[in-house]
Design a protein around this motif. Structure first.
Motif, PDB file in Angstrom:
ATOM      1  N   GLN A 112       0.833  -1.200   0.000  1.00  0.00           N
ATOM      2  CA  GLN A 112       0.000   0.000   0.000  1.00  0.00           C
ATOM      3  C   GLN A 112       0.872   1.256   0.000  1.00  0.00           C
ATOM      4  OE1 GLN A 112      -2.598   0.314   3.368  1.00  0.00           O
ATOM      5  NE2 GLN A 112      -3.703   2.063   2.533  1.00  0.00           N
ATOM      6  N   SER A 113       1.952   1.244   0.753  1.00  0.00           N
ATOM      7  CA  SER A 113       2.869   2.391   0.784  1.00  0.00           C
ATOM      8  C   SER A 113       3.502   2.611  -0.584  1.00  0.00           C
ATOM      9  CB  SER A 113       3.965   2.165   1.825  1.00  0.00           C
ATOM     10  OG  SER A 113       3.413   2.101   3.110  1.00  0.00           O
ATOM     11  N   GLU A 114       3.910   1.529  -1.239  1.00  0.00           N
ATOM     12  CA  GLU A 114       4.490   1.650  -2.579  1.00  0.00           C
ATOM     13  C   GLU A 114       3.491   2.263  -3.552  1.00  0.00           C
ATOM     14  OE1 GLU A 114       6.057  -2.012  -4.164  1.00  0.00           O
ATOM     15  OE2 GLU A 114       7.094  -2.467  -2.289  1.00  0.00           O
ATOM     16  N   LEU A 115       2.242   1.797  -3.479  1.00  0.00           N
ATOM     17  CA  LEU A 115       1.212   2.317  -4.385  1.00  0.00           C
ATOM     18  C   LEU A 115       0.928   3.790  -4.113  1.00  0.00           C
ATOM     19  CD1 LEU A 115      -1.266  -0.713  -4.473  1.00  0.00           C
ATOM     20  CD2 LEU A 115       0.302   0.035  -6.272  1.00  0.00           C
ATOM     21  N   GLU A 116       0.910   4.189  -2.849  1.00  0.00           N
ATOM     22  CA  GLU A 116       0.683   5.595  -2.505  1.00  0.00           C
ATOM     23  C   GLU A 116       1.814   6.476  -3.032  1.00  0.00           C
ATOM     24  OE1 GLU A 116      -1.720   7.518  -0.983  1.00  0.00           O
ATOM     25  OE2 GLU A 116      -2.970   5.749  -1.270  1.00  0.00           O
ATOM     26  N   LEU A 117       3.057   6.018  -2.888  1.00  0.00           N
ATOM     27  CA  LEU A 117       4.192   6.793  -3.386  1.00  0.00           C
ATOM     28  C   LEU A 117       4.149   6.908  -4.906  1.00  0.00           C
ATOM     29  CD1 LEU A 117       7.087   5.465  -1.119  1.00  0.00           C
ATOM     30  CD2 LEU A 117       6.066   7.744  -1.086  1.00  0.00           C
ATOM     31  N   GLU A 118       3.802   5.829  -5.571  1.00  0.00           N
ATOM     32  CA  GLU A 118       3.695   5.853  -7.028  1.00  0.00           C
ATOM     33  C   GLU A 118       2.579   6.795  -7.481  1.00  0.00           C
ATOM     34  OE1 GLU A 118       2.726   2.690 -10.571  1.00  0.00           O
ATOM     35  OE2 GLU A 118       3.769   1.955  -8.795  1.00  0.00           O
ATOM     36  N   LYS A 119       1.474   6.759  -6.768  1.00  0.00           N
ATOM     37  CA  LYS A 119       0.346   7.645  -7.084  1.00  0.00           C
ATOM     38  C   LYS A 119       0.747   9.109  -6.924  1.00  0.00           C
ATOM     39  CE  LYS A 119      -4.160   8.863  -5.238  1.00  0.00           C
ATOM     40  NZ  LYS A 119      -5.123   8.588  -4.167  1.00  0.00           N
ATOM     41  N   GLU A 120       1.436   9.437  -5.825  1.00  0.00           N
ATOM     42  CA  GLU A 120       1.886  10.808  -5.601  1.00  0.00           C
ATOM     43  C   GLU A 120       2.864  11.249  -6.688  1.00  0.00           C
ATOM     44  OE1 GLU A 120       3.343  11.518  -1.633  1.00  0.00           O
ATOM     45  OE2 GLU A 120       1.644  10.443  -0.763  1.00  0.00           O
ATOM     46  N   HIS A 174       2.958  10.164  -9.820  1.00  0.00           N
ATOM     47  CA  HIS A 174       2.197  10.402 -11.050  1.00  0.00           C
ATOM     48  C   HIS A 174       1.427  11.722 -10.985  1.00  0.00           C
ATOM     49  CE1 HIS A 174       3.110   6.734 -13.145  1.00  0.00           C
ATOM     50  NE2 HIS A 174       2.752   5.994 -12.116  1.00  0.00           N
ATOM     51  N   ILE A 175       0.920  12.061  -9.820  1.00  0.00           N
ATOM     52  CA  ILE A 175       0.190  13.321  -9.659  1.00  0.00           C
ATOM     53  C   ILE A 175       1.137  14.510  -9.856  1.00  0.00           C
ATOM     54  CG2 ILE A 175      -0.965  14.801  -7.954  1.00  0.00           C
ATOM     55  CD1 ILE A 175      -2.302  12.234  -6.872  1.00  0.00           C
ATOM     56  N   ILE A 214       3.978  14.570 -11.561  1.00  0.00           N
ATOM     57  CA  ILE A 214       4.365  14.622 -12.980  1.00  0.00           C
ATOM     58  C   ILE A 214       3.224  15.211 -13.808  1.00  0.00           C
ATOM     59  CG2 ILE A 214       4.929  13.220 -15.012  1.00  0.00           C
ATOM     60  CD1 ILE A 214       7.257  13.506 -13.096  1.00  0.00           C
ATOM     61  N   PHE A 215       1.995  14.784 -13.541  1.00  0.00           N
ATOM     62  CA  PHE A 215       0.832  15.308 -14.257  1.00  0.00           C
ATOM     63  C   PHE A 215       0.723  16.815 -14.071  1.00  0.00           C
ATOM     64  CE2 PHE A 215      -3.600  16.601 -14.390  1.00  0.00           C
ATOM     65  CZ  PHE A 215      -3.987  16.132 -15.629  1.00  0.00           C
ATOM     66  N   GLU A 216       0.874  17.279 -12.831  1.00  0.00           N
ATOM     67  CA  GLU A 216       0.782  18.715 -12.562  1.00  0.00           C
ATOM     68  C   GLU A 216       1.891  19.491 -13.268  1.00  0.00           C
ATOM     69  OE1 GLU A 216       0.825  18.798  -8.291  1.00  0.00           O
ATOM     70  OE2 GLU A 216      -1.332  18.431  -8.143  1.00  0.00           O
ATOM     71  N   LEU A 217       3.104  18.937 -13.267  1.00  0.00           N
ATOM     72  CA  LEU A 217       4.223  19.594 -13.939  1.00  0.00           C
ATOM     73  C   LEU A 217       3.980  19.686 -15.442  1.00  0.00           C
ATOM     74  CD1 LEU A 217       7.085  20.803 -13.805  1.00  0.00           C
ATOM     75  CD2 LEU A 217       7.968  18.460 -14.020  1.00  0.00           C
ATOM     76  N   LYS A 218       3.573  18.566 -16.043  1.00  0.00           N
ATOM     77  CA  LYS A 218       3.290  18.553 -17.481  1.00  0.00           C
ATOM     78  C   LYS A 218       2.174  19.543 -17.816  1.00  0.00           C
ATOM     79  CE  LYS A 218       4.550  13.835 -18.752  1.00  0.00           C
ATOM     80  NZ  LYS A 218       4.066  12.602 -19.384  1.00  0.00           N
ATOM     81  N   SER A 219       1.101  19.493 -17.044  1.00  0.00           N
ATOM     82  CA  SER A 219      -0.032  20.389 -17.293  1.00  0.00           C
ATOM     83  C   SER A 219       0.400  21.841 -17.250  1.00  0.00           C
ATOM     84  CB  SER A 219      -1.135  20.164 -16.253  1.00  0.00           C
ATOM     85  OG  SER A 219      -1.639  18.879 -16.328  1.00  0.00           O
ATOM     86  N   SER A 220       1.182  22.183 -16.257  1.00  0.00           N
ATOM     87  CA  SER A 220       1.642  23.556 -16.090  1.00  0.00           C
ATOM     88  C   SER A 220       2.469  24.014 -17.295  1.00  0.00           C
ATOM     89  CB  SER A 220       2.465  23.651 -14.806  1.00  0.00           C
ATOM     90  OG  SER A 220       3.076  24.902 -14.700  1.00  0.00           O
ATOM     91  N   LEU A 235      -1.042  13.501 -21.321  1.00  0.00           N
ATOM     92  CA  LEU A 235      -1.572  13.786 -19.991  1.00  0.00           C
ATOM     93  C   LEU A 235      -2.523  12.704 -19.503  1.00  0.00           C
ATOM     94  CD1 LEU A 235      -2.260  17.619 -20.152  1.00  0.00           C
ATOM     95  CD2 LEU A 235      -0.459  16.440 -18.883  1.00  0.00           C
ATOM     96  N   LEU A 236      -3.388  12.246 -20.381  1.00  0.00           N
ATOM     97  CA  LEU A 236      -4.412  11.288 -19.974  1.00  0.00           C
ATOM     98  C   LEU A 236      -3.959   9.843 -20.105  1.00  0.00           C
ATOM     99  CD1 LEU A 236      -7.567  12.976 -21.525  1.00  0.00           C
ATOM    100  CD2 LEU A 236      -6.664  13.187 -19.206  1.00  0.00           C
ATOM    101  N   GLN A 237      -2.799   9.633 -20.735  1.00  0.00           N
ATOM    102  CA  GLN A 237      -2.288   8.281 -20.968  1.00  0.00           C
ATOM    103  C   GLN A 237      -3.339   7.419 -21.653  1.00  0.00           C
ATOM    104  OE1 GLN A 237       0.971   7.331 -20.169  1.00  0.00           O
ATOM    105  NE2 GLN A 237       1.168   9.504 -19.767  1.00  0.00           N
ATOM    106  N   ASN A 238      -4.009   8.031 -22.621  1.00  0.00           N
ATOM    107  CA  ASN A 238      -5.100   7.370 -23.321  1.00  0.00           C
ATOM    108  C   ASN A 238      -4.747   7.302 -24.800  1.00  0.00           C
ATOM    109  OD1 ASN A 238      -7.470   6.476 -24.373  1.00  0.00           O
ATOM    110  ND2 ASN A 238      -8.703   8.210 -23.726  1.00  0.00           N
ATOM    111  N   ASN A 239      -4.496   6.110 -25.293  1.00  0.00           N
ATOM    112  CA  ASN A 239      -4.084   5.944 -26.689  1.00  0.00           C
ATOM    113  C   ASN A 239      -5.216   5.470 -27.590  1.00  0.00           C
ATOM    114  OD1 ASN A 239      -1.440   6.684 -26.098  1.00  0.00           O
ATOM    115  ND2 ASN A 239      -0.943   4.624 -25.429  1.00  0.00           N
TER     116      ASN A 239
END
Length: 162
Positions: A38-46, A48-49, A51-57, A141-145
């Protein structure tokens, strides 16, 4: 543990205590493994968030910058320098597809601002190139191909309405 379990055959309470200890150890190990995952998944989620914010900006900075120069109809030397550094930022975060389309976009933009004045025809070319770039940015951004061909047609169609 095996020996302790069978050695206590005459005393059933000792067997129960051994089983309780084994159950407790198993529960602790399973809980520790689940918490670790669960800790690994939380860190990975953070991650990705962030990176998403940086890319969006960065992507929105590009669009805002282009809006400013196109609506004004000209570009200054300082803005060309800003665009160069914005390109470096994009190079850091963008996917390969975005970088390829961005390269095409820059070629069109360079032709349009060569004389430092942006005509209506130049504005249309920039807008169309930006529409194509927006499709790649959206996918990044959406990782949708899925269905990018349809989305690209819709975005270009919407831009051409103006």
């Amino acid at each position: 543990m095996h020996t302790a379990y069978f050695a206590s055959k005459e005393n059933p309470y000792a067997q129960e205590i051994v089983l309780i200890v084994l159950g407790t150890i198993a529960t602790i190990l399973i809980t520790a493994a689940l918490l670790n995952k669960q800790s690994e998944l939380e860190l990975e989620k953070e991650h990705h968030i962030k990176i998403f914010e940086l890319k969006s900006s960065i992507y929105l900075d590009l669009i805002d910058f282009l809006e400013k120069i196109v609506t004004r109809g000209k570009i200054t030397e300082d803005e060309l320098v800003y665009l160069e550094y914005l390109s470096h930022k994009i190079s850091i975060v963008a996917s390969k597809e975005v970088l390829q389309e961005y390269s095409n976009f820059i070629d069109i933009l360079k032709k349009a601002v060569f004389d430092k004045v942006i005509s209506e025809q130049d504005s249309d070319a920039i807008s169309l190139a930006l529409a194509k770039l927006s499709v790649k940015i959206r996918t990044d951004l959406l990782q949708n191909n899925k269905n990018n061909g349809n989305i690209e047609k819709l975005i270009v169609k919407n831009v051409n309405k103006f």
